[in-house]
Design an enzyme around this catalytic site. Structure first.
Site, mmCIF file in Angstrom:
data_model
loop_
_atom_site.group_PDB
_atom_site.id
_atom_site.type_symbol
_atom_site.label_atom_id
_atom_site.label_comp_id
_atom_site.label_asym_id
_atom_site.label_seq_id
_atom_site.Cartn_x
_atom_site.Cartn_y
_atom_site.Cartn_z
ATOM 1 N N GLU A 9 79.575 -8.225 76.697
ATOM 2 C CA GLU A 9 79.799 -8.608 75.302
ATOM 3 C C GLU A 9 78.527 -8.507 74.469
ATOM 4 O OE1 GLU A 9 81.920 -12.202 74.261
ATOM 5 O OE2 GLU A 9 82.784 -12.256 76.268
ATOM 6 N N ASP A 82 82.412 -11.989 79.055
ATOM 7 C CA ASP A 82 82.306 -13.350 79.588
ATOM 8 C C ASP A 82 83.527 -13.722 80.433
ATOM 9 O OD1 ASP A 82 79.903 -13.573 78.339
ATOM 10 O OD2 ASP A 82 80.597 -14.863 76.709
ATOM 11 N N ASP A 84 85.918 -15.768 80.665
ATOM 12 C CA ASP A 84 86.852 -16.735 80.101
ATOM 13 C C ASP A 84 87.989 -15.969 79.423
ATOM 14 O OD1 ASP A 84 85.692 -15.729 77.804
ATOM 15 O OD2 ASP A 84 84.629 -17.577 77.288
ATOM 16 N N GLU A 86 88.657 -15.423 76.255
ATOM 17 C CA GLU A 86 88.202 -14.506 75.203
ATOM 18 C C GLU A 86 87.602 -13.251 75.820
ATOM 19 O OE1 GLU A 86 88.572 -15.023 71.723
ATOM 20 O OE2 GLU A 86 89.910 -16.500 72.593
ATOM 21 N N TYR A 298 77.280 -19.942 83.590
ATOM 22 C CA TYR A 298 78.103 -19.781 82.390
ATOM 23 C C TYR A 298 78.352 -21.124 81.728
ATOM 24 C CZ TYR A 298 81.659 -17.874 79.318
ATOM 25 O OH TYR A 298 82.368 -17.473 78.206
ATOM 26 N N ARG A 300 80.519 -22.138 79.323
ATOM 27 C CA ARG A 300 81.838 -22.577 78.829
ATOM 28 C C ARG A 300 82.685 -22.960 80.027
ATOM 29 N NH1 ARG A 300 80.497 -18.331 75.272
ATOM 30 N NH2 ARG A 300 80.314 -19.045 73.116
ATOM 31 N N HIS A 344 85.119 -21.788 86.632
ATOM 32 C CA HIS A 344 83.662 -21.688 86.647
ATOM 33 C C HIS A 344 83.048 -22.960 87.214
ATOM 34 C CE1 HIS A 344 84.781 -18.564 83.893
ATOM 35 N NE2 HIS A 344 85.145 -19.432 82.983
#
Length: 755
Positions: A9, A82, A84, A86, A298, A300, A344
């Site tokens: 990203e 990432d 997740d 998104e 990570y 999030r 995670h």
């Protein structure tokens, strides 16, 4: 060009990953999402199972073209956005844009940007996760259905430019309801009696707690005086001493929300700043000879899980650093809360051997502050318990009982390193040596009057906690939610606390009345659970959307016809116009809310207003223009003090012949950024030009004339270490941060998270 391509990203990650993977791979970045729903149409085919119409985001065509060029003839594309929802959506959209005959797409998840983690992820790629993608897609469609269809209603009923959000509107409701509880609160009087003693030159206090072995409550001064009269001249006897050794456990390592809360309280970071700085630590920091290294996992996550490898390393480090007395024989694990996505690990250092004191010279002030917080909390989570001895003393005087307590830290354990801001700091508060039946003579009695307090307004930290506890949104969205409700003008922040604006109250009331389910806290939390179920294949995306939309559409149709329109009319205040006896309403103009007579245009009565602590409207009578001691520099006439849109200002008394004006009380807001000019001790504050345009300049003007149009953000540049970045937003690229140092060129697209 047929080398495998790794796509991430953020461009910041490119350098870190390229370093570890070498010249056998190409690495490129998407700079966030490359596709989204169209800006000017709904973009969702409701009749066709809510099929979304994704399009390349305006301004991202160049990015897609660059990705295609980087891919060349590569047979293998490794999609590493990432780890997740998104990121999964970005991976799917990227794969769709780069699809070619004979090409294979692999999904790789980098939970930390270290050589070992990257190599392991590349060695064991997985397939694209359709369920995770559909969970993200469902959220995006839900947000679009709500925002795109309610917002136009608000434009017609209140004023143009307003917006509604499926989650942000619930956050505003929570703030509004708290404010109304504060308005409705009636304080109750109560009293306390504290007695002061001195034993062996050591002072201590005890509080009155019981009468005849029952809890005592003092409601007025008369009751207090009666007790004090009864206690006159009496000795007090130590009736009972209880000693107890308590074991205190450390907190779990950080989840996203807990990191935001602690950083807000301890470092005075905003939730948004916390996430920006954490992203920098995750993506990689140049550590000199070690090159670019990802310092944390990570950021999030809502899990407290930690890998065995990390626990083993931490146990070894604690033994080396603090000794066997502080090291656990078995690793400490923590139970996750309910409704936790365990994809995670918790937020932790990628290696505890990257000690804060060793890496500090390579990090900015903000980066080292946050990294130290993460490092200390994680290491402390694997240290032994603290042992605290508490002493509770009961002191009797006739039928009255006073209580005193003290504590001694017998063994600090994890507290040597870290104490959470959630807990009161354990401090030694020892009592003098006392024994049962010991007679004590009081030095003095101290009666005090108190009043119960209303519930507090939400700070950023407490609002994040409230959202988390109610299951509203996800930790990754909290920073965006808090920023959005401020930017839309629905809430104001005063002394660090959220308060609804007049607009926020009005919009909230209209939405709650007409869309009770969408604005319901429990319903919104259930939607989050449904999204989790979509990700785990327990629910079908189209069914969740259909079930939601069927009810929503009915409310939407009714609201289109029946929602109260206040545009041009305003809302009732219960105040009667002093000039014509007609009702006075709250209306909205270009300068914000104001009071206006409902008899307009026959009656021109208008006033600004404030609200008292109970929420009652207080009209502000206009100040008559006053002659100042200033002279107009254009025509040498006296200048008058007047009040306008931005507060008081000076205007020439010869108006309209002379239209010279001068700001008298410019509104400004401290950005927290220190002035970059050499030897200047000022700070950058927001200001307004004569035409009302916001700009940013040094508060030592005119001694320092530093100014800029873009909003400075108190985050150091990770590339050139400039003291601050600036924030900008364009239609093509959305919101981003960039460095004002021309030679640097650092730029970071701010990730658009669902809200």
């Amino acid at each position: 060009m047929d080398k495998p391509l790794i796509i991430v990203e953020s461009p910041t990650k490119v350098k870190t990953i390229q370093k570890y993977m070498g010249s056998d791979y190409n690495v490129a970045a998407t700079l966030g999402h490359i596709k989204d729903l169209p800006q000017k149409t709904l973009g969702v085919d409701i009749e066709n199972e809510f099929e979304p119409d994704y399009q390349i985001i305006p301004g991202k065509q160049k990015i897609v073209k660059a990705l295609k060029k980087a891919a060349g003839d590569a047979k293998d594309i490794y999609l590493a956005p990432d780890p997740d929802r998104e990121g999964e959506a970005i991976a799917w959209h990227t794969a769709g844009s780069l699809k070619a005959k004979g090409r294979t797409f692999h999904r790789v998840l980098f939970h930390e940007l270290t050589k070992k983690a990257i190599s392991e992820a590349m060695a064991k790629p997985i397939e694209l996760n359709k369920d995770k993608y559909e969970a993200q897609q469902a959220r995006r469609i839900l947000d679009r259905l709500v925002g795109y269809q309610i917002s136009p209603l608000l434009w017609g009923k209140v004023k143009r430019g307003l917006s509604a959000g499926r989650v942000q509107s619930v956050a505003v409701r929570i703030i509004c309801e708290r404010e109304r509880k504060i308005y409705a609160f009636v304080p109750n009087e109560y009293w306390s009696i504290t007695v002061y003693f001195e034993v062996n030159s050591k002072q201590f206090t005890a509080k009155l707690t019981k009468k005849n072995n029952e809890n005592i409550s003092l409601s007025n001064e008369k009751e207090v005086n009666q007790i004090l009269e009864e206690l006159k001249g009496k000795d007090l006897i130590v009736e009972k001493i209880v000693r107890k050794t308590n074991k205190k456990n450390p907190n779990p390592p950080f989840t996203t929300s807990k990191l935001q809360q602690d950083a807000i309280r301890r470092l005075k970071f905003s939730a948004k700043k916390t996430m920006v700085v954490a992203q920098q630590l995750y993506e990689g920091v140049d550590l000199g000879s070690d090159g670019s290294v990802g310092l944390i996992t990570y950021m999030r996550t809502d899990s407290t899980r930690v890998s065995k490898e990390a626990l083993d390393e931490t146990q070894k480090f604690i033994t080396e650093k603090f000794g066997e007395d502080y090291s656990l024989k078995e690793h400490r694990t923590f139970k996750n809360q309910k409704k936790v996505q365990d994809a995670h690990e918790a937020i932790r250092p990628t290696s505890v051997y990257y000690k804060p004191e060793d890496v500090a010279k390579f990090l900015t002030e903000d980066q080292i502050a946050l990294y130290r917080l993460i490092w200390q909390r994680f290491v402390a989570s694997q240290m032994k318990q603290a042992l605290i001895e508490t002493v509770s003393v009961s002191i009797k005087a006739s039928e009255y009982l006073f209580s005193a307590s003290g504590s001694t830290i017998l063994f600090p354990g994890f507290m040597t390193l870290y104490i959470s801001s959630d807990d009161e700091e354990e401090k030694e508060d020892t009592l003098p040596k006392l024994s049962e039946n010991m007679i004590l003579r009081p030095n003095k009695y101290d009666p005090k009057q108190h009043f119960t307090s209303p519930p507090p307004r939400f700070s950023e930290a407490s609002l994040v906690k409230e959202l988390e506890e109610n299951g509203i949104g996800r930790p990754s969205t909290y920073a965006t939610i808090l920023s959005t409700i401020r930017e839309k003008g629905y809430v104001e922040v005063s002394k660090g606390y959220f308060k609804p604006s007049e607009l926020g109250f009005i919009v909230n009331d209209l939405l709650v009345e007409n869309f009770p389910e969408v604005l319901d806290v429990e319903f919104t939390a259930k939607m989050e659970t449904d999204l989790d179920y979509i990700e785990s294949s327990k629910l079908n995306c189209a069914k969740v959307l259909s079930r939601f939309y069927n009810k929503f559409k009915k409310n939407l149709d009714i609201a289109s016809k029946e929602m109260l329109s206040i545009r041009g009319v305003g809302t009732s205040t219960g105040i009667i116009c002093p000039e014509c006896n007609l009702p006075v309403n709250i209306k909205f103009g270009k300068n914000g809310p104001f009071l206006a007579c409902s008899g307009y245009p026959k009656c021109n009565y208008t006033r600004n207003y404030t609200r008292d602590e109970k929420g009652n409207i207080i009209p502000v009578e206009p100040l008559e223009p006053q002659v100042s001691d200033k002279i107009c520099e254009k025509c040498e006439s006296p200048m008058m003090i007047k009040r306008g849109r931005f507060g008081q200002f000076l205007a020439c008394s010869k108006y309209p012949e002379c239209k010279n004006t001068k700001s008298l009380l410019p509104q400004s807001e401290n950005t927290g950024v220190k002035c970059p000019e050499k030897d200047c001790t000022g700070e950058i504050v927001s200001k307004r030009s004569k035409r009302g345009r916001v700009f940013y300049g040094c508060n030592r003007y005119p001694d320092c004339k530093f100014a800029l149009w873009q909003k400075p953000v108190n985050i150091s540049c990770p590339s050139c270490s400039a003291k601050f970045l600036v924030e900008k937003s364009t239609k093509k690229e959305g919101k981003f941060l960039f460095c004002v140092v021309k030679e640097c060129g650092f730029k970071e697209i701010l990730k658009v998270e669902e809200n």
